[in-house]
Design an enzyme around this catalytic site. Structure first.
Site, PDB file in Angstrom:
ATOM      1  N   ARG A 162       2.939   4.818   6.420  1.00  0.00           N
ATOM      2  CA  ARG A 162       3.342   4.082   7.623  1.00  0.00           C
ATOM      3  C   ARG A 162       3.817   2.665   7.323  1.00  0.00           C
ATOM      4  O   ARG A 162       4.080   1.879   8.230  1.00  0.00           O
ATOM      5  CB  ARG A 162       2.168   4.040   8.614  1.00  0.00           C
ATOM      6  CG  ARG A 162       1.733   5.425   9.086  1.00  0.00           C
ATOM      7  CD  ARG A 162       0.376   5.356   9.724  1.00  0.00           C
ATOM      8  NE  ARG A 162      -0.650   4.884   8.776  1.00  0.00           N
ATOM      9  CZ  ARG A 162      -1.914   4.636   9.114  1.00  0.00           C
ATOM     10  NH1 ARG A 162      -2.296   4.785  10.359  1.00  0.00           N
ATOM     11  NH2 ARG A 162      -2.781   4.233   8.203  1.00  0.00           N
TER      12      ARG A 162
ATOM     13  N   ASP B 178       0.466   3.769   1.705  1.00  0.00           N
ATOM     14  CA  ASP B 178       0.422   4.362   3.050  1.00  0.00           C
ATOM     15  C   ASP B 178       1.829   4.653   3.580  1.00  0.00           C
ATOM     16  O   ASP B 178       2.701   3.775   3.555  1.00  0.00           O
ATOM     17  CB  ASP B 178      -0.316   3.383   3.988  1.00  0.00           C
ATOM     18  CG  ASP B 178      -0.698   4.022   5.314  1.00  0.00           C
ATOM     19  OD1 ASP B 178       0.202   4.558   5.997  1.00  0.00           O
ATOM     20  OD2 ASP B 178      -1.883   3.998   5.661  1.00  0.00           O
TER      21      ASP B 178
ATOM     22  N   CYS C 234      -6.004   0.137   6.988  1.00  0.00           N
ATOM     23  CA  CYS C 234      -5.843   0.671   5.629  1.00  0.00           C
ATOM     24  C   CYS C 234      -7.021   1.594   5.287  1.00  0.00           C
ATOM     25  O   CYS C 234      -8.177   1.167   5.278  1.00  0.00           O
ATOM     26  CB  CYS C 234      -5.759  -0.471   4.615  1.00  0.00           C
ATOM     27  SG  CYS C 234      -5.456   0.112   2.926  1.00  0.00           S
TER      28      CYS C 234
ATOM     29  N   CYS D 105       0.847  -1.191   0.000  1.00  0.00           N
ATOM     30  CA  CYS D 105       0.000   0.000   0.000  1.00  0.00           C
ATOM     31  C   CYS D 105       0.887   1.248   0.000  1.00  0.00           C
ATOM     32  O   CYS D 105       2.004   1.239   0.525  1.00  0.00           O
ATOM     33  CB  CYS D 105      -0.904   0.009   1.228  1.00  0.00           C
ATOM     34  SG  CYS D 105      -2.040   1.420   1.265  1.00  0.00           S
TER      35      CYS D 105
ATOM     36  N   HIS E  49      -2.198  -4.015   5.037  1.00  0.00           N
ATOM     37  CA  HIS E  49      -1.957  -3.589   6.429  1.00  0.00           C
ATOM     38  C   HIS E  49      -3.280  -3.242   7.097  1.00  0.00           C
ATOM     39  O   HIS E  49      -4.191  -2.714   6.472  1.00  0.00           O
ATOM     40  CB  HIS E  49      -1.001  -2.391   6.476  1.00  0.00           C
ATOM     41  CG  HIS E  49      -1.582  -1.129   5.893  1.00  0.00           C
ATOM     42  ND1 HIS E  49      -2.104  -0.129   6.684  1.00  0.00           N
ATOM     43  CD2 HIS E  49      -1.757  -0.724   4.614  1.00  0.00           C
ATOM     44  CE1 HIS E  49      -2.543   0.845   5.901  1.00  0.00           C
ATOM     45  NE2 HIS E  49      -2.354   0.516   4.646  1.00  0.00           N
TER      46      HIS E  49
END
Ligand code: ZN
Length: 212
Positions: free
Chosen positions: A43, A41, A98, A39, A95
């Protein structure tokens, strides 16, 4: 932006202190063992959570770690990784927490991204009974994150690139992982691609020799 350049110079100095030839060696080429589809993302830093450095991980990231068959970007990465770099392992990593998955599970409109997230709604449709059976909302979204990873591994196995690779002597292994941001831990969902075998008669295609 200044911070970025400062950090970069510090990083170069650190690497050169460990090995003065570090960048010279990297510049000679790459032979990564893994392809990581994760992803976007911020993080979920692919290299950091897998303990891999430059040259070890070929990476493709998009919102909600999707394998969409009309995505030329993903397909190009996949073909290059499999046919040229000959990666040994292909990881689809989702994750918990999400935002893309949560947005797909809602009935709100978010704009252009809805068209991308619609692919996750198909995952919900395929697993509706299981998802509806989980009453706790957080647990339901966590399960949807896992099911999305499993379906994206299935989508990978359906690509002609992977189908052709499976006929070679050293086909890459496909893996479905989920990353828990709260703990920092990766979990193997142990996706068994034999589970998808029952659909082989629908998805499998072979390259026919058309020469006369
Ligand atoms: Zn995400």
């Amino acid at each position: 932006m200044e911070k970025i350049f400062e950090n970069n110079q510090k990083w170069v100095a650190e690497k050169l202190a460990q090995d003065s030839e570090y960048f010279v060696k990297l510049a000679q080429g790459q032979q990564p063992r893994y392809l990581f589809i994760g992803c976007a993302d911020s993080r979920v830093p692919a290299g950091e959570i897998t303990g891999t450095g430059p040259g070890e991980l070929f990476v493709h990231r998009n919102i909600a770690n999707m394998v969409v068959h009309t995505d030329m970007n993903m397909l190009s990465v996949l073909q290059y990784a499999v046919e040229v770099l000959k990666v040994k392992d292909i990881i689809v990593c989702g994750h918990y927490g999400c935002g893309g998955v949560a947005a797909a599970a809602s009935n709100k409109q978010f704009g252009l991204i809805d068209n991308w997230l619609r692919n996750i709604k198909d995952v919900i449709r395929l697993h509706e009974d299981e998802i509806l059976s989980v009453s706790d909302e957080d647990a339901r979204l966590r399960r949807l994150v896992e099911l999305n990873v499993i379906e994206q591994v299935h989508n990978l196995s359906k690509t002609s690139i992977i189908q052709n690779a499976m006929l070679t002597d050293n086909p890459p292994k496909l893996h479905g992982l989920v990353y828990d941001i709260k703990e920092g831990l990766l979990r193997d969902l142990k996706v068994d691609i034999n589970t998808f075998k029952r659909y082989e008669h629908i998805y499998n295609t072979i390259l026919e020799n058309t020469e006369n």
